[in-house]
Design an enzyme around this catalytic site. Structure first.
Site, mmCIF file in Angstrom:
data_model
loop_
_atom_site.group_PDB
_atom_site.id
_atom_site.type_symbol
_atom_site.label_atom_id
_atom_site.label_comp_id
_atom_site.label_asym_id
_atom_site.label_seq_id
_atom_site.Cartn_x
_atom_site.Cartn_y
_atom_site.Cartn_z
ATOM 1 N N HIS A 38 0.874 -1.167 0.027
ATOM 2 C CA HIS A 38 -0.007 -0.230 -0.075
ATOM 3 C C HIS A 38 0.938 1.049 0.068
ATOM 4 O O HIS A 38 2.053 1.107 0.570
ATOM 5 C CB HIS A 38 -0.769 0.108 1.154
ATOM 6 C CG HIS A 38 -1.674 -1.269 1.440
ATOM 7 N ND1 HIS A 38 -3.067 -1.226 0.489
ATOM 8 C CD2 HIS A 38 -1.595 -2.293 2.150
ATOM 9 C CE1 HIS A 38 -3.454 -2.368 0.825
ATOM 10 N NE2 HIS A 38 -2.707 -3.106 1.873
ATOM 11 N N THR A 39 0.259 2.290 -0.430
ATOM 12 C CA THR A 39 1.079 3.722 -0.601
ATOM 13 C C THR A 39 1.158 4.224 1.090
ATOM 14 O O THR A 39 0.119 4.407 1.831
ATOM 15 C CB THR A 39 0.189 4.907 -1.340
ATOM 16 O OG1 THR A 39 0.100 4.205 -2.758
ATOM 17 C CG2 THR A 39 0.961 6.171 -1.158
ATOM 18 N N MET A 40 2.329 4.111 1.466
ATOM 19 C CA MET A 40 2.532 4.708 2.706
ATOM 20 C C MET A 40 2.990 6.372 2.980
ATOM 21 O O MET A 40 2.710 6.571 3.970
ATOM 22 C CB MET A 40 3.828 3.863 3.410
ATOM 23 C CG MET A 40 3.550 2.527 3.445
ATOM 24 S SD MET A 40 2.037 1.867 4.353
ATOM 25 C CE MET A 40 2.301 2.463 5.940
#
Length: 259
Positions: A38-40
């Site tokens: 996931h985009t962090m």
């Protein structure tokens, strides 16, 4: 039966089988499945949104800069849009997530129209729906990196609400995101101490002053901005407004390192 001149080590253990001591890659897979990522951290983001309730409506403002890290990369990003005649939405945070949620909301409004629903999506219903959606995404450890401000009307009363990426939500007479929480909200509250019920012109002038301070103080802010005025008659959005003529940077010459 052994074949003269041929060594068994020249053949694999079996055709298409794994190499001894290595992982086996199934046919059609270039690499093993390492799990879902996931985009962090947002790559392109927008900064502060400021909104307030005035005597006769609700007003909302946001600049039009999309920052790629520290680079002022995209200078005409519209982060404020009309949902219905009773609601408008503006977002801080990841621009890609904002574009996604905007498409979902616009499709939701189209579905309501095509389905023949008589109740129009108002600001209160939109705020409640956003709270559930953002909390759901947070619970799946795949949050939408957004801070949303919903402005409009609920049951013929002015409504202004906030929702962030973990589902934290509240309603208030003045709402801001990002640096606006530290600079704009105190300015609005100070103005309310002098005059509780602001007129439309006073509210617009106050929001312009807030954006001007943010342009001075926040390196992610921009001089181009949008402003939405939501009244019982509908939503009016003013695009491509400009603070450049109202700001003065001459004092910067006295700051060491500016040149």
């Amino acid at each position: 039966m052994a074949v003269p001149g041929v060594c068994l080590q020249d053949f694999p253990l079996w055709s298409g089988g794994p190499t001894p001591g290595h992982f086996y890659n199934f046919p059609g897979n270039s690499k093993m499945n390492t799990g879902k990522s996931h985009t962090m951290y947002p790559s392109t983001s927008g900064t502060s949104v400021v909104g307030l309730v005035y005597d006769g409506g609700v007003m909302l403002a946001a600049d039009s800069l999309g920052s790629y890290g520290s680079l002022a990369r995209f200078r005409d990003v519209k982060r404020l849009f009309k949902v219905t005649d009773k609601a408008a939405l503006a977002c801080s945070g990841d621009i890609a997530d904002y574009q996604f949620i905007r498409e979902v909301i616009e499709q939701k409004v189209r579905d309501d129209v095509c389905g023949g629903y008589t109740r129009e999506l108002n600001a209160g219903a939109l705020h409640c729906w956003l709270t559930r959606v953002l909390y759901n995404r947070r619970s799946r450890f795949d949050p939408l990196w957004l801070e949303c401000v919903v402005a409009g009307y609920k049951d013929d009363e002015p409504f202004l609400g906030y929702v962030d990426k973990i589902g934290t939500a509240f309603e208030a007479k003045e709402v801001a995101t990002g640096f606006g929480l530290h600079f704009a909200v105190p300015m609005i509250r100070e103005a309310r101490e002098k005059k509780q019920n602001l007129s439309c012109d006073e509210a617009r002038k106050l929001l312009t002053e807030c954006l001007k301070v943010l342009y001075y103080r926040d390196c992610r802010a921009h001089f181009k901005y949008q402003l939405a005025d939501i009244t019982p008659e509908g939503v009016t959005i003013h695009d491509d407004l400009n603070l450049k003529k109202e700001t003065n940077w001459e004092v910067a010459n006295y700051i060491s390192g500016y040149e």
